[in-house]
Design an enzyme around this catalytic site. Sequence first.
Site, PDB file in Angstrom:
ATOM      1  N   ASP A   1      -8.228   0.478  -4.855  1.00 38.19           N
ATOM      2  CA  ASP A   1      -7.900  -0.874  -5.341  1.00 38.19           C
ATOM      3  C   ASP A   1      -6.363  -0.980  -5.128  1.00 38.19           C
ATOM      4  O   ASP A   1      -5.304  -0.647  -5.639  1.00 38.19           O
ATOM      5  CB  ASP A   1      -8.091  -0.761  -6.877  1.00 38.19           C
ATOM      6  CG  ASP A   1      -9.496  -0.474  -7.031  1.00 38.19           C
ATOM      7  OD1 ASP A   1     -10.381  -1.119  -6.804  1.00 38.19           O
ATOM      8  OD2 ASP A   1      -9.872   0.713  -7.588  1.00 38.19           O
TER       9      ASP A   1
ATOM     10  N   ASP B   1      -4.878   5.346  -1.791  1.00 37.78           N
ATOM     11  CA  ASP B   1      -5.381   4.673  -3.093  1.00 37.78           C
ATOM     12  C   ASP B   1      -6.563   3.487  -2.745  1.00 37.78           C
ATOM     13  O   ASP B   1      -6.414   3.293  -1.492  1.00 37.78           O
ATOM     14  CB  ASP B   1      -4.097   4.160  -4.036  1.00 37.78           C
ATOM     15  CG  ASP B   1      -4.812   3.408  -5.202  1.00 37.78           C
ATOM     16  OD1 ASP B   1      -5.672   3.958  -5.802  1.00 37.78           O
ATOM     17  OD2 ASP B   1      -4.090   2.328  -5.575  1.00 37.78           O
TER      18      ASP B   1
ATOM     19  N   ASP C   1       0.036   1.658  -4.404  1.00 41.03           N
ATOM     20  CA  ASP C   1       0.484   0.346  -4.809  1.00 41.03           C
ATOM     21  C   ASP C   1       1.223   0.428  -6.176  1.00 41.03           C
ATOM     22  O   ASP C   1       2.247  -0.094  -6.478  1.00 41.03           O
ATOM     23  CB  ASP C   1      -0.158  -0.758  -4.540  1.00 41.03           C
ATOM     24  CG  ASP C   1      -1.551  -0.816  -5.548  1.00 41.03           C
ATOM     25  OD1 ASP C   1      -1.940   0.460  -5.641  1.00 41.03           O
ATOM     26  OD2 ASP C   1      -2.005  -1.548  -5.950  1.00 41.03           O
TER      27      ASP C   1
END
Length: 220
Positions: free
Chosen positions: A11, A9, A168
């Site tokens: 961000d 991922d 996250d």
Amino acid sequence: MIIKAFIFDFDGVIVDTETCEYTAWKMIYEDKGAQLPIETWAPCLGTSNDAFDPAIHLEKILGKPQNHHELWSLHRKIADRLVQNQPLQPGVSDYIGYAQNMGIRLAIASTSDRPWIQRHFDRLQIEHLFPVVITSEFVTRVKPFPDLYLTALSHLNIRSDEAIAFEDSPHGISAARSAGIYTVALRTPISQVLDQSHANLVLNSLADLSPQGLIQSLPN
């Protein structure tokens, strides 16, 4: 398990843009005498802006109309200033170096659009490290649906059990797991207040476990 790709991922995993995004909204709320608890904002992490609109939420708190365009423009100005000097997240460089040495391909699967990713690629000079970059323009359904990860696997021409995903947000974890990929969750300042228990492994940071250690810990 032979790993052929690391899929990140962006961000919160490659760069902690999310803390900057939240901080900008928090500053706007506070300037108007309101509060934006991180628990209120965090559920929109890793998915589209449709999940939570801070401008509408602020308007409801204040009980009077707000200029949404001005609020979003101010947010963008503040967040852009905050994110400008954000480095790679701890441990990311180690994982990139390990992948290069071991012939493991690197990819990104992000709900963000390509111009946003490109901005940080240019700033950090890392575009050449990621031959496969799958962003929101590639799919009609973003995370928590698996489409971004399935598209990344297709471009990499590998099976799901030949990749590791690094996420996250709960939405991102769900997307990667639904695609059948072993998923490592990272506890960022934002994501640490959310449930990441559906990941295969949860770390405070990539710096907490070497890539060699991660590979060795994988189930056979």
